[in-house]
Design a protein around this motif. Structure first.
Motif, PDB file in Angstrom:
ATOM      1  N   ILE A   1     -51.449 -66.973  11.320  1.00  0.00           N
ATOM      2  CA  ILE A   1     -51.057 -67.189  12.717  1.00  0.00           C
ATOM      3  C   ILE A   1     -52.204 -66.850  13.662  1.00  0.00           C
ATOM      4  O   ILE A   1     -52.513 -67.610  14.576  1.00  0.00           O
ATOM      5  N   VAL A   2     -52.864 -65.710  13.425  1.00  0.00           N
ATOM      6  CA  VAL A   2     -53.903 -65.288  14.372  1.00  0.00           C
ATOM      7  C   VAL A   2     -55.182 -66.130  14.222  1.00  0.00           C
ATOM      8  O   VAL A   2     -55.861 -66.412  15.194  1.00  0.00           O
TER       9      VAL A   2
ATOM     10  N   PRO B   1     -54.551 -70.603  17.032  1.00  0.00           N
ATOM     11  CA  PRO B   1     -55.299 -70.908  18.266  1.00  0.00           C
ATOM     12  C   PRO B   1     -56.040 -72.239  18.169  1.00  0.00           C
ATOM     13  O   PRO B   1     -56.232 -72.919  19.177  1.00  0.00           O
ATOM     14  N   GLU B   2     -56.453 -72.622  16.947  1.00  0.00           N
ATOM     15  CA  GLU B   2     -57.188 -73.869  16.791  1.00  0.00           C
ATOM     16  C   GLU B   2     -56.285 -75.072  17.027  1.00  0.00           C
ATOM     17  O   GLU B   2     -56.706 -76.087  17.563  1.00  0.00           O
ATOM     18  N   TRP B   3     -55.028 -74.960  16.580  1.00  0.00           N
ATOM     19  CA  TRP B   3     -54.085 -76.061  16.789  1.00  0.00           C
ATOM     20  C   TRP B   3     -53.579 -76.100  18.219  1.00  0.00           C
ATOM     21  O   TRP B   3     -53.149 -77.124  18.708  1.00  0.00           O
ATOM     22  N   LEU B   4     -53.612 -74.940  18.860  1.00  0.00           N
ATOM     23  CA  LEU B   4     -53.073 -74.868  20.227  1.00  0.00           C
ATOM     24  C   LEU B   4     -54.201 -74.876  21.254  1.00  0.00           C
ATOM     25  O   LEU B   4     -54.103 -74.231  22.289  1.00  0.00           O
TER      26      LEU B   4
ATOM     27  N   VAL C   1     -54.915 -76.996  23.317  1.00  0.00           N
ATOM     28  CA  VAL C   1     -54.450 -77.510  24.611  1.00  0.00           C
ATOM     29  C   VAL C   1     -54.098 -76.387  25.570  1.00  0.00           C
ATOM     30  O   VAL C   1     -54.320 -76.487  26.777  1.00  0.00           O
ATOM     31  N   ALA C   2     -53.540 -75.313  25.009  1.00  0.00           N
ATOM     32  CA  ALA C   2     -53.099 -74.217  25.879  1.00  0.00           C
ATOM     33  C   ALA C   2     -54.298 -73.485  26.480  1.00  0.00           C
ATOM     34  O   ALA C   2     -54.175 -72.781  27.478  1.00  0.00           O
ATOM     35  N   ASP C   3     -55.475 -73.646  25.843  1.00  0.00           N
ATOM     36  CA  ASP C   3     -56.731 -73.122  26.376  1.00  0.00           C
ATOM     37  C   ASP C   3     -56.652 -71.648  26.738  1.00  0.00           C
ATOM     38  O   ASP C   3     -56.229 -70.844  25.913  1.00  0.00           O
ATOM     39  N   VAL C   4     -57.051 -71.291  27.946  1.00  0.00           N
ATOM     40  CA  VAL C   4     -57.121 -69.884  28.318  1.00  0.00           C
ATOM     41  C   VAL C   4     -55.760 -69.200  28.326  1.00  0.00           C
ATOM     42  O   VAL C   4     -55.678 -67.992  28.196  1.00  0.00           O
ATOM     43  N   TRP C   5     -54.702 -69.971  28.491  1.00  0.00           N
ATOM     44  CA  TRP C   5     -53.373 -69.358  28.559  1.00  0.00           C
ATOM     45  C   TRP C   5     -52.844 -68.987  27.184  1.00  0.00           C
ATOM     46  O   TRP C   5     -51.838 -68.321  27.064  1.00  0.00           O
ATOM     47  N   TYR C   6     -53.547 -69.457  26.140  1.00  0.00           N
ATOM     48  CA  TYR C   6     -53.059 -69.201  24.791  1.00  0.00           C
ATOM     49  C   TYR C   6     -52.844 -67.704  24.541  1.00  0.00           C
ATOM     50  O   TYR C   6     -51.808 -67.285  24.038  1.00  0.00           O
ATOM     51  N   LEU C   7     -53.842 -66.894  24.925  1.00  0.00           N
ATOM     52  CA  LEU C   7     -53.735 -65.459  24.642  1.00  0.00           C
ATOM     53  C   LEU C   7     -52.639 -64.799  25.476  1.00  0.00           C
ATOM     54  O   LEU C   7     -52.070 -63.792  25.063  1.00  0.00           O
TER      55      LEU C   7
ATOM     56  N   ILE D   1     -49.768 -66.281  26.242  1.00  0.00           N
ATOM     57  CA  ILE D   1     -48.545 -66.607  25.508  1.00  0.00           C
ATOM     58  C   ILE D   1     -48.451 -65.753  24.243  1.00  0.00           C
ATOM     59  O   ILE D   1     -47.399 -65.210  23.915  1.00  0.00           O
ATOM     60  N   PHE D   2     -49.592 -65.596  23.578  1.00  0.00           N
ATOM     61  CA  PHE D   2     -49.635 -64.790  22.360  1.00  0.00           C
ATOM     62  C   PHE D   2     -49.221 -63.343  22.648  1.00  0.00           C
ATOM     63  O   PHE D   2     -48.421 -62.752  21.907  1.00  0.00           O
ATOM     64  N   GLY D   3     -49.756 -62.775  23.740  1.00  0.00           N
ATOM     65  CA  GLY D   3     -49.394 -61.410  24.124  1.00  0.00           C
ATOM     66  C   GLY D   3     -47.908 -61.268  24.376  1.00  0.00           C
ATOM     67  O   GLY D   3     -47.267 -60.319  23.905  1.00  0.00           O
ATOM     68  N   ILE D   4     -47.338 -62.240  25.097  1.00  0.00           N
ATOM     69  CA  ILE D   4     -45.901 -62.186  25.397  1.00  0.00           C
ATOM     70  C   ILE D   4     -45.098 -62.324  24.103  1.00  0.00           C
ATOM     71  O   ILE D   4     -44.090 -61.648  23.903  1.00  0.00           O
TER      72      ILE D   4
END
Lengths: 292, 333
Positions: B270-271, B275-278, B280-286, B288-291
């Motif tokens: 997952i970690v 992130p490589e597949w997502l 698109v989420a770009d900077v917001w990925y982390l 979302i991950f934190g939440i």
């Protein structure tokens, strides 16, 4: 000699800020056994809010500070406790600590996504001049920081020792079960400690950001230093956090000037290791009984 | 050692291992170079996370310094190879160094519980990072060190797929060794330690030395991963060994399920891969991950592998609640 004095004074100013963050940290630990890894981000977020108020809404610093303080108290105090601490506290110390790590990631990267990764200047709340007294040069800003933290600590102390609410908060921190028996509304008072922690962090943000400049990872090293300060002084004592913060600040500054500037950030770690080897309860701490 | 009996759970686990191995061996057929690189990275992250799982999942201590041990393994290999020593001699040196440093760090930190180890390891990681960055004469500082791929039995491992197979073999060997360790009487003492440290102590288990060894073996695993990471990337600099990578390694264990054997496999996937597949989420990925991490801790602190049990328990609770409600309704005249 004069130089040592100068370095010590500016170290005290840095240490006073560590102490303020560390005191909030020990408050949360005492009342809820929360190890708040997001403590540094609790400083970064109000700094970001203040900067937003100043840059976007064109507010004067004082107004922006009050606004950030209120939002912080609501968001990082009350909402943090209700949404994260309350549902998780029954799972124990570990999940709660991990959740605050998750919160750190979300806050830090949220601000980075909105505001970018560059450092931004932040206005000084007090004038910055060099004062010379008997050949020793002081920065007026350092003196103002020390005085402000002293005032906050004094006020907090008066509140905790001199008011009914404050004394109840101490009772909750020392022995929650006994506090319930005495008819203290433990839940509400725990909420207060979270609000006080958020307010302390916001005040620290006002003092520290002009020096460090604003950046999304502003809280990273600050949070870490506050942890160390709290443990060095004594994790279960507010006084300990104060003393620990000042010691870390001064020694860090002295080592930066006289020893190895590149390893300034390792000073707190070294002290921490010494303390847990020789006096694990901290310089001013009491030993905690282990519960079966 | 007796062989495990073929219970349903064992058959399922065996089938899962076979399917996973087949899938991993077949994967390069469908992937480009970067995909193979990512899977190699996943394998090495899993090795480091398996080590951390010993500390966190079995000994119940938070360690936030795993990336520093990764760095010790990686730099030991890189520095020795630069001096002309073979990779296969550098590897045991790096692993031993990580193990020894783990013992030296764990000894003071484990005198006290929980948060102390977390902060001691966090600070230790910061210190290792400072040393790597500042001691340019040894580590090249921010300029880093170039690391060549090693040879194995005269066969160069320069191709991505060959090295991927090496990483998979490293993962398989580490996983097998840790599995054997956990099945030994020594490993069972571990589990006892996790479930009830005070009872373990009263049964005569020396909690401190067990925890210390768990921590040092975990550090050695990270040393292995780091030693193989340096030739994978061909170049090392301080950035993959800072505080943030340590936090990710910790989250791999937490997300998968601390104390579960396959937790690190899932968590590292997952970690490392998500992130490589997502993208698109770009900077917001982390963000979302934190939440997601916060939400996971609130609803299922046992990690993703604990979700099926949790759902089953919730269903059972609902069924029994409905059953008793129906029973009460039926009893009413």
């Amino acid at each position: 000699m004069q130089e040592i004095l100068q370095v010590t004074i500016s170290g005290l100013a840095t240490g006073a800020i560590y102490a303020m963050v560390a005191m909030g940290f020990t408050l949360l630990w005492q009342t809820t056994s929360t190890i708040n890894f997001a403590q540094g981000e609790f400083v970064m977020l109000p700094a970001f809010l203040m900067l937003g108020g100043i840059v976007v809404l064109d507010l004067p610093l004082a107004v922006a500070f009050v606004g950030a303080l209120l939002i912080s108290a609501a968001l990082l105090g009350a909402a943090f406790k209700r949404a994260i601490i309350d549902p998780m506290i029954r799972h124990g110390v570990l999940p709660l600590a991990i959740a605050t790590i998750g919160l750190t990631l979300a806050l830090k990267n949220g601000v980075k996504a909105i505001y970018g990764a560059e450092a931004h200047p932040f206005p000084h709340p007090f004038p910055v001049e060099i004062w010379r007294v008997l050949g020793v040069a002081f920065s007026s800003y350092d003196i103002a920081v020390i005085a402000s933290v002293a005032a906050v600590v004094f006020a907090l102390n008066r509140f905790l020792n001199g008011t009914m609410t404050g004394r109840s908060m101490q009772a909750v921190a020392q022995n929650p079960e006994a506090a319930v028996v005495l008819g203290i509304d433990v839940k509400r008072l725990i909420l207060y400690t979270f609000v006080v922690n958020a307010a302390l962090a916001a005040a620290a943000a006002l003092l520290v950001t002009p020096v460090y400049l604003f950046k999304f990872d502003l809280g990273e090293s600050l949070g870490l230093k506050a942890f160390y300060a709290a443990i060095i002084g004594g994790f279960n004592q507010m006084r300990g956090a104060l003393v620990g913060g000042l010691i870390v600040g001064v020694l860090e500054n002295l080592s930066a000037v006289y020893f190895a500037p590149a390893y300034k950030d390792a000073v707190a770690l070294g002290l921490f290791v010494l303390v847990i080897l020789f006096r694990p309860e901290g310089l001013l701490g009491r030993e905690e009984a282990r519960r079966v | 050692m007796t062989l495990p009996t073929l219970s349903r759970a064992n058959v399922a686990a065996l089938a899962f291992i076979v399917a996973m191995t087949a899938g991993l061996l077949a994967a390069p057929l469908f992937l480009k170079t970067y995909g193979v690189y990512l899977l190699s990275l996943w394998a090495l992250n899993t090795v480091a996370a398996i080590g951390l799982n010993l500390t966190l999942g079995y000994a119940g201590q938070i360690s936030l310094g795993q990336a520093a041990f990764l760095g010790i393994g990686a730099y030991a290999v890189a520095i020795l190879m630069k001096a002309g020593v073979s990779f296969w001699l550098g590897l045991p040196a790096g692993v031993l160094l990580a193990f020894a440093v783990g013992l030296a760090l764990g000894f003071p930190a484990l005198r006290v519980q929980h948060h102390y180890l977390a902060f001691a390891t966090l600070g230790f990681n910061a210190l290792v990072f400072l040393v790597i960055r500042n001691e340019e004469w040894l580590t090249g500082g921010n300029f880093g060190i170039r690391v060549a791929r090693p040879e194995l039995l005269g066969h160069s491992l320069r191709s991505g797929i060959d090295y991927y197979h090496v990483c998979l073999a490293v993962l398989a060997v580490t996983a097998l060794l840790v599995w054997l360790l956990l099945r030994s009487p020594w490993g069972r003492a571990f589990a006892c330690l996790r479930d009830n440290p005070i009872r373990a102590e009263s049964l005569g288990i020396d909690v401190r030395s067990y925890t210390l060894l768990a921590f040092a073996i975990g550090a050695a695993c990270a040393g292995v991963a780091g030693a193989f990471l340096a030739p994978l990337v061909n170049f090392i600099d301080p950035s993959p060994f800072g505080l943030v990578p340590s936090i990710y390694l910790l989250l791999m264990v937490i997300i998968g399920g601390p104390g579960r054997f396959f937790g690190p496999f899932l968590g590292a996937a997952i970690v490392t891969l998500l992130p490589e597949w997502l993208r698109v989420a770009d900077v917001w990925y982390l963000v979302i991950f934190g939440i997601f991490v916060v939400a996971l801790m609130a609803f299922c602190p046992g990690g993703l592998l604990a979700v099926p049990e949790k759902v089953a328990a919730m269903r059972a609770a609902r069924r029994s609640a409905r059953g008793s409600a129906a029973g009460q309704a039926g009893a009413r005249p």
